[in-house]
Design an enzyme around this catalytic site. Structure first.
Site, PDB file in Angstrom:
ATOM      1  N   ASP A 441       0.841  -1.196   0.000  1.00 40.82           N
ATOM      2  CA  ASP A 441       0.000   0.000   0.000  1.00 40.82           C
ATOM      3  C   ASP A 441       0.884   1.256   0.000  1.00 40.82           C
ATOM      4  O   ASP A 441       2.088   1.192   0.299  1.00 40.82           O
ATOM      5  CB  ASP A 441      -0.878  -0.039   1.266  1.00 40.82           C
ATOM      6  CG  ASP A 441      -2.151   0.796   1.153  1.00 40.82           C
ATOM      7  OD1 ASP A 441      -2.272   1.580   0.198  1.00 40.82           O
ATOM      8  OD2 ASP A 441      -3.012   0.653   2.041  1.00 40.82           O
ATOM      9  N   ASP A 502     -11.080   1.885  -2.870  1.00 41.37           N
ATOM     10  CA  ASP A 502     -11.613   1.621  -1.522  1.00 41.37           C
ATOM     11  C   ASP A 502     -13.137   1.676  -1.508  1.00 41.37           C
ATOM     12  O   ASP A 502     -13.751   1.345  -0.495  1.00 41.37           O
ATOM     13  CB  ASP A 502     -11.056   2.657  -0.526  1.00 41.37           C
ATOM     14  CG  ASP A 502      -9.663   2.260  -0.052  1.00 41.37           C
ATOM     15  OD1 ASP A 502      -9.255   1.114  -0.290  1.00 41.37           O
ATOM     16  OD2 ASP A 502      -8.987   3.109   0.546  1.00 41.37           O
TER      17      ASP A 502
HETATM   18  C1  DGJ Z   1      -5.832   1.846   2.047  1.00 45.59           C
HETATM   19  C2  DGJ Z   1      -6.238   0.615   1.290  1.00 45.59           C
HETATM   20  O1  DGJ Z   1      -6.770   0.969   0.051  1.00 45.59           O
HETATM   21  C3  DGJ Z   1      -7.228  -0.170   2.129  1.00 45.59           C
HETATM   22  O2  DGJ Z   1      -7.671  -1.291   1.414  1.00 45.59           O
HETATM   23  C4  DGJ Z   1      -6.562  -0.576   3.421  1.00 45.59           C
HETATM   24  O3  DGJ Z   1      -5.503  -1.438   3.150  1.00 45.59           O
HETATM   25  C5  DGJ Z   1      -6.077   0.662   4.154  1.00 45.59           C
HETATM   26  N1  DGJ Z   1      -5.239   1.472   3.319  1.00 45.59           N
HETATM   27  C6  DGJ Z   1      -5.312   0.268   5.402  1.00 45.59           C
HETATM   28  O4  DGJ Z   1      -4.739   1.332   6.028  1.00 45.59           O
END
Ligand code: DGJ
Length: 673
Positions: A441, A502
């Site tokens: 990430d 998300d």
């Molecule tokens: C952003 C990601 O897109 C989410 O799926 C998740 O992993 C969060 N970060 C966790 O902090």
């Protein structure tokens, strides 16, 4: 195939397109053709057109994709042809052409690269600059390539825009007689835009008409300037960096840009997508044949509130519905019990996992699943052991306030010692507990970054991932940046899939997936089934609807399975099993967008149609007509056993869907006989 027909003329051919470069009378390489296939005779009859990499100076008043300043403040390039090299690439169906140029006076060499891969319709183009002198040269802009489309009466621009939770929204607008800049200044490729572009003459449809497109293989800041000039010509120039970022090219140094690949199709936007998907699956993805496992990801179920017992319970439920890979997301390490602490401390949280990760990993494996972890190696919370030990590793500038985004700072990945630390930590993590999957990430943009950081930072991110993959050939990696903030060919070249957004609300996801799939194939598109009402939007959709939307990509489960009733779990188990049956077709087949609410995948004799109607129909819709079938073929509906004629499925289509809200359907056909 690359033909060198006569001095100063090169013809590149792909299975369905051709590209012709000619040296102009001024010595500059120019585009003579980008479109349908041509014979060498036809190519020879073409005059040189616009420059392949326009610079400054002379009668150049358009976009300068190459901007340099020599020590005496002189700018621009006067081209001198040094020669060319062709690496035929083995089977005669591909090759790599390098046109070698230099400035007539100053010690600057410029290589223009063109590469065609076997069976692919993409032409990869990039640039190398070399300083062959004793003094530094300042580079203000060095694009990978400029692409020129043939002159038409009108032009239309297609691109994607959006934001966090709303990535990849397709926009199709008339191209202004102006310069239109698509860009990211954020250090990642961005949620608000994506580094690709398409032009057509305003007449292309999903399956008809000429479309020209290009996509950049770069995961940092980028810029594509689309130009329609007052003579009615159009094209674009693009590459890494954004305005104001400069490079110093020292004596003996070289600068190589990322590839900016172009695809032409005479078969509309659908034809463009087919060609990109084939290219990415055959030549970009590191492991195209790897089966993308059905993932469970803990993020929406538990967020930061993690415990070993709760993860074990989720793993049991996930295994029960057929999940193949269990991924524990954020919150498992250091002091990371919320957004404010722990990033950078990549060891299991001792209170949550007193015996390390091994008991959970073993539990997951006993349940028949592989185990994966979330990491964000480029970031650090100021409240962390890492920051307390190495405050000097953070990306910052003297006399400037370090901006925190989501309570975190960025590590300066352009430093080799930082990249080595990241590699060592991740290598240890993966080796220690036999981790099969990392979700990588990146949750904040660059803020205080000096000129020297933007490119080496991304190159070191690539290098760490490449080293990890080399050391752990079975490791799978998912690229993520707060959802789809870093979905690009640079990341896809070294990961197995991308976390698309998300926003997991299935009704909203349809448009996000529609935009993602314009260039990138379904096997790379991470798609979870989560809870209803949705955690972010509050939207409600039936479970089957959520599955049918997510089955159009690489299926994952992201809901809190502890809250799903026995009937939901039973239905989920059935739908996961259905997905596993269609997965080879969705991931390996040709994708046709039948409507903005339906998609078809075809692989040999197998046909899959997924359709979704999130809202009540306010108007009658035409039947769903399938594409690309054998008109003389007979197709068995795998659910009803009914035999249908290919010609009728294509001309009369499937019956109209029910006009209700939240209706979705999965249909499978197999060609028989
Ligand atoms: C952003 C990601 O897109 C989410 O799926 C998740 O992993 C969060 N970060 C966790 O902090």
């Amino acid at each position: 195939m690359i033909n060198y027909e006569e001095p100063g003329l090169w013809l590149l051919a792909t299975p369905s397109s051709a590209y012709v470069v000619r040296l102009g009378p001024d010595g500059a390489p120019r585009c003579a053709h980008w479109g349908p296939r041509l014979t060498p005779d036809q190519a020879r009859a073409l005059p040189p057109g616009r420059e392949e990499l326009p610079g400054e100076g002379g009668e150049r008043f358009g976009v300068a994709g190459l901007q340099v300043r020599y020590g005496d403040a002189v700018r621009g390039v006067e081209w001198r042809h040094l020669g060319h090299e062709i690496d035929p690439g083995g089977d005669g169906a591909a090759g790599h052409l390098v046109i070698r140029m230099a400035d007539r006076h100053y010690p600057l060499e410029i290589d223009l690269h063109y590469r065609v891969r076997p069976g692919s319709d993409a032409i990869d183009r990039w640039t190398t600059l070399r300083n062959t002198g004793d003094e530094p040269i300042t580079i203000l802009r060095c694009d990978s390539a400029a692409w020129t489309v043939p002159q038409r009466e009108d032009y239309r621009l297609t691109h994607v825009t959006g934001g966090w939770g709303a990535e990849f929204q397709v926009r199709r607008t008339a191209l202004a007689t102006a310069e239109t800049v698509l860009t990211s200044r954020r250090g990642h490729s961005g949620h608000h835009a994506n580094p690709w572009v398409m032009l057509d003459a305003g007449d292309a449809t999903e399956d008809h008409g000429e479309v020209w497109s290009a996509a950049l293989a770069w995961s940092g800041s980028w810029r594509i300037t689309v130009e329609r000039d007052h003579d009615g010509r159009a094209g674009w120039s693009g590459g890494f960096g954004h305005e104001g970022v400069t490079w110093r090219l020292g004596p003996g140094e070289a600068l190589e840009t990322p590839a900016f690949s172009g695809v032409y199709s005479a078969e509309g936007f659908g034809g463009i997508s087919h060609r990109w998907h084939d290219h990415v699956r055959r030549h970009v993805l590191p492991e195209p044949r790897r089966v993308r496992p059905v993932v469970f990801n803990s993020w929406e179920a538990t967020e930061f509130d993690i415990s070993q017992a709760q993860q074990m319970e989720l793993a049991e439920l996930a295994a029960g519905i057929g999940v193949e890979l269990f991924v524990m997301d954020d919150g498992w390490f250091g002091g990371r019990t919320g957004e404010t602490a722990g990033l950078g401390d990549w060891w299991p949280n001792p209170e949550r996992f007193p015996d390390g990760l091994t008991p959970l990993v073993e539990h997951v494996k006993r349940l028949g699943m592989a185990f994966g972890l979330w990491v964000e190696p480029e970031s650090v919370n100021p409240d962390s052991e890492l920051y307390r030990t190495h405050p000097e590793w953070v990306l910052r500038q003297p006399n400037r306030h370090p901006t925190e985004v989501r309570n975190q700072l960025l590590l300066d990945f352009s430093r080799d010692d930082v990249a080595d630390w990241a590699y060592d930590r991740l290598d240890e993590l993966v080796t220690g507990d036999d981790i099969a999957f990392l979700k990588w990430d990146m949750n904040r943009p660059f803020t205080e970054a000096g000129d020297e950081v933007w490119v080496p930072y991304i190159r070191n991110v690539y290098a760490v991932i490449d080293r990890l993959r080399a050391a752990h050939p079975h490791l799978m990696i998912e690229g993520c940046a707060s959802g789809g903030g870093r979905a690009d060919l640079g990341m896809i070249a070294r990961t197995d899939q991308i976390w698309t957004s998300d926003d997991t609300d299935a009704a909203q996801r349809i448009a996000i997936q529609h935009g993602y799939g314009q260039i990138y194939p379904a096997c790379t598109m991470g798609a979870w089934v989560t809870d209803s009402p949705n955690a972010i939007t509050g939207g409600r959709t039936p479970l089957a609807f959520r599955f049918h939307v997510a089955m159009a990509g690489a299926l994952g489960i992201g809901g809190d399975l502890r809250r799903w009733g026995p009937e939901d779990l039973e239905q989920a188990k059935h739908l996961v099993a259905r997905y596993k049956e269609i997965r080879p077709v969705v991931h390996g087949g040709r994708m046709d967008r039948l409507a903005d609410w339906a998609v078809q995948y075809t692989l040999d004799a197998d046909v899959v149609v997924l359709s979704w109607r999130p809202t009540m129909l306010v108007r009658a819709t035409a039947p769903l007509r399938l594409r690309g079938l054998d008109p003389d073929g007979r197709y068995r509906d795998e659910d009803t056993g009914e035999i249908c004629h290919g010609a009728l499925l294509m001309s009369h289509g499937l019956p109209r869907p029910w006009p209700f809200e939240g209706v979705s359907e999965l249909k499978r056909f197999t060609r028989v006989g």
